[in-house]
Scaffold this active site. Structure first.
Site, mmCIF file in Angstrom:
data_model
loop_
_atom_site.group_PDB
_atom_site.id
_atom_site.type_symbol
_atom_site.label_atom_id
_atom_site.label_comp_id
_atom_site.label_asym_id
_atom_site.label_seq_id
_atom_site.Cartn_x
_atom_site.Cartn_y
_atom_site.Cartn_z
ATOM 1 N N GLY B 46 1.206 -1.476 -0.030
ATOM 2 C CA GLY B 46 0.145 0.048 0.289
ATOM 3 C C GLY B 46 0.684 1.182 -0.279
ATOM 4 C CB CYS B 130 -6.287 0.005 5.366
ATOM 5 S SG CYS B 130 -5.186 -0.111 6.448
ATOM 6 C CB VAL B 191 -12.960 -9.724 2.009
ATOM 7 C CG1 VAL B 191 -14.134 -10.384 1.065
ATOM 8 C CG2 VAL B 191 -12.383 -10.991 2.730
#
Lengths: 259, 303
Positions: B46, B130, B191
């Site tokens: 990320g 997140c 997910v």
């Protein structure tokens, strides 16, 4: 330093004291280069509640036999299961991991301070230093003689000193109470330590005061061991660093906790 | 050898196995163990506009058949990505997808524009899920209006394939999926981790510094599989499935539930070669069942 994942053969599992074991692992191929202070991450297959690998210090390396040994202290479920493995079993191991200690210069006078299972990388370091054994001072601390790990192969590598908290072996008290430590700390060119955090913090604080070169080997909870999960971080003067890849060995100048 | 190729919009993946964001760094971290070119794609760590230190230690707790993490998007920011990471991956023959994170819609847009300048990044995964950052992150992904707003803003500036990563921490994930599809998402990936917690009974303290964290691993697989199945029926765009995939059979189950591709995450921590093993295992399955193409098993669950 190339990391590898291999199924290794367990060739020996020896109980060293009530909660420490030495596991000797054999590779089919040449071992990669392994430095003192590096570690391995071992898969433990026999219990479903144990999901992640477990990191262990490398105690010794025998390149000719393509073997290395681990010091395994029973701390929880994972290490307990591992110590029940029998010679002949295969174990999946990712290694060598981490950075390792700064190898001392030929003329350095060094002090190695190990506590509990933190003696493992210290002993490997004492072996590969290639120094005059007179220049190598190894100070090992334990709660009592019962907890002391006797690894006699290393006796020729340097001067050994012991402390136990109950006085049952060597000087009574912590490693920081030992006369060699109290009187000569500033006389060492390099100080290396691995063991419980309070011990390392005390050593680091003293070394910082005297300005001595000092490296500590940290142990934080990790998931991967090779730098992708970012779970095992330590606060340093330049932000969070991964113990598994930036460490486990840190120079105390780079840490924030000993100040 | 069966045809393992799949497409997300016009982006071709040589096989349907990708690594999940946050589990393979920027790819090079696992290159000692695997040939990255054997993977369908790599979804990278990320990335945020500015450097983020992430959460305090402890960030990890082992749980039965899984783990909790609370990393909190630690990364060095997009400037570092462009300067130091991009040159190391741009010549590798795989799809390197950037997982994009922001605290505000403006940050998501600015970061997307920066990534858009990089020719060899074929797609972004917009992370609105997140669970480990206070601002932004999952906050965008738990309601239709906020999810729609961020996807709409990013879509306006980004014309390559846009994958939106969904949170399972919602009442109706299919509703969120339809909402982002309506704003132009080319794919949804799901997910992300489930919000969970662990307590040390001896100290009576939470294990994680943040008290709660994201649960991943086989423990979440049945729930993730159900959500992928529900979403695959609710949207027309390709679904990328993930959640506790540890082997080829797990991956095939996700594809049978309707996933066009899968992401492998936590399994990499235990064995970084697992994604490549899964590619081989899918091929073996297809040949054993006499499928000529992996596309034949997408959504092929027989009820």
């Amino acid at each position: 330093m190339r990391k590898t994942i291999q199924e290794l053969l367990l060739v020996e599992n020896t109980q060293l004291n009530h909660d420490n074991f030495r596991l000797v692992l054999q590779s089919e191929s040449e071992l990669p280069e392994i430095f003192p202070g590096q570690f391995v991450n071992v898969e433990i297959k026999q219990a479903t509640e144990i999901f992640l690998r477990r990191p262990f210090s490398i105690l010794d390396v025998d390149r000719e036999k393509k073997q290395f040994s681990l010091l395994v202290k029973i701390l929880g479920r994972g290490s307990k299961v591992l110590t029940t493995y029998k010679a002949g079993e295969k174990i999946s191991v990712i290694y060598p991991l981490g950075n390792g200690f700064t190898i001392p210069e030929k003329d350095d006078k060094i002090l190695l301070i190990g506590g509990g299972s933190g003696v493992a990388p210290m002993l490997f370091l004492s072996k590969v230093c290639g120094l005059d054994p007179k220049q190598v001072h190894i100070l090992l601390g334990a709660r009592s003689n019962r907890d002391h790990i006797d690894i006699s192969d290393y006796k020729q590598n340097g001067n050994f000193y012991f402390t136990t908290e109950d006085g049952s072996l060597g000087e009574k008290g912590f490693v920081t109470n030992h006369p060699v430590y109290k009187s000569e700390l500033s006389g060492f060119d390099k100080i290396y330590t691995c063991g419980p955090n309070p011990m390392m913090k005390a050593v680091a604080a003293d070394a910082a005061k005297s300005g001595a070169f000092c490296e500590v080997s940290l142990e934080n909870m990790m998931a991967c061991g090779f730098g992708v999960c970012l779970c095992c971080v330590e606060k340093t003067t330049s932000g969070h660093k991964c113990v598994c890849t930036d460490g486990p060995v840190f120079n105390i100048k780079d840490l924030t906790w000993q100040i | 050898m069966a045809d393992l190729g799949v497409n997300i919009k016009d982006l071709y993946f040589k096989n349907p196995v990708l690594t999940a964001s946050g589990t393979c760094g920027f790819g090079q971290e696992i290159a000692d163990f695997v040939d990255l070119e054997k993977l369908g794609g790599v979804v990278m760590k990320g990335t945020t506009l500015k450097h983020r230190e992430g959460n305090n230690y402890p960030r990890m707790a082992e749980t039965p058949s899984g783990m909790l993490n609370a990393v909190g998007l630690q990364n060095k920011g997009v400037d570092n990505f462009v300067k130091n990471i991009y040159p190391t991956i741009k010549d590798v023959n795989s799809n390197f997808i950037v997982n994009v994170n922001g605290s505000t819609i403006e940050e998501y847009v600015e970061l997307t524009e920066r990534i858009n300048e990089l020719d060899k990044i074929p797609a972004i995964e917009l992370n609105i899920s997140c669970p480990n950052v206070k601002e932004g992150g999952m906050a965008f992904g738990v309601s239709c209006p906020s999810a729609e707003a961020v996807v709409k803003a990013v879509r306006a500036v980004y014309h390559k394939p846009l994958i939106v990563k969904l949170s399972p921490n919602v009442t109706n994930i299919a509703e969120i999926a339809r909402a982002v599809e309506g704003q132009g998402a080319d794919s949804v990936s799901l997910v992300n981790t489930f919000l969970g917690m662990a307590i040390n009974a001896e100290t009576r303290k939470p294990v994680l510094s943040t008290i709660t964290g994201g649960l991943s691993g086989p423990a979440i697989k049945p729930i993730a599989l159900r959500m992928v199945w529900q979403v695959a029926q609710a949207v027309k765009v390709p679904v990328i499935g993930m959640g506790g995939i540890m082997n080829a059979t797990d991956a095939i189950e996700f594809m049978l539930a309707g996933a066009t591709a899968v992401q492998v995450g936590t399994a990499i921590f235990i064995d970084p070669t697992i994604p490549v093993q899964i590619v081989d295992g899918i091929n073996e399955y297809l040949e054993r069942h006499q499928f000529s193409s992996v596309k034949e098993i997408i959504g092929a669950m027989q009820v």
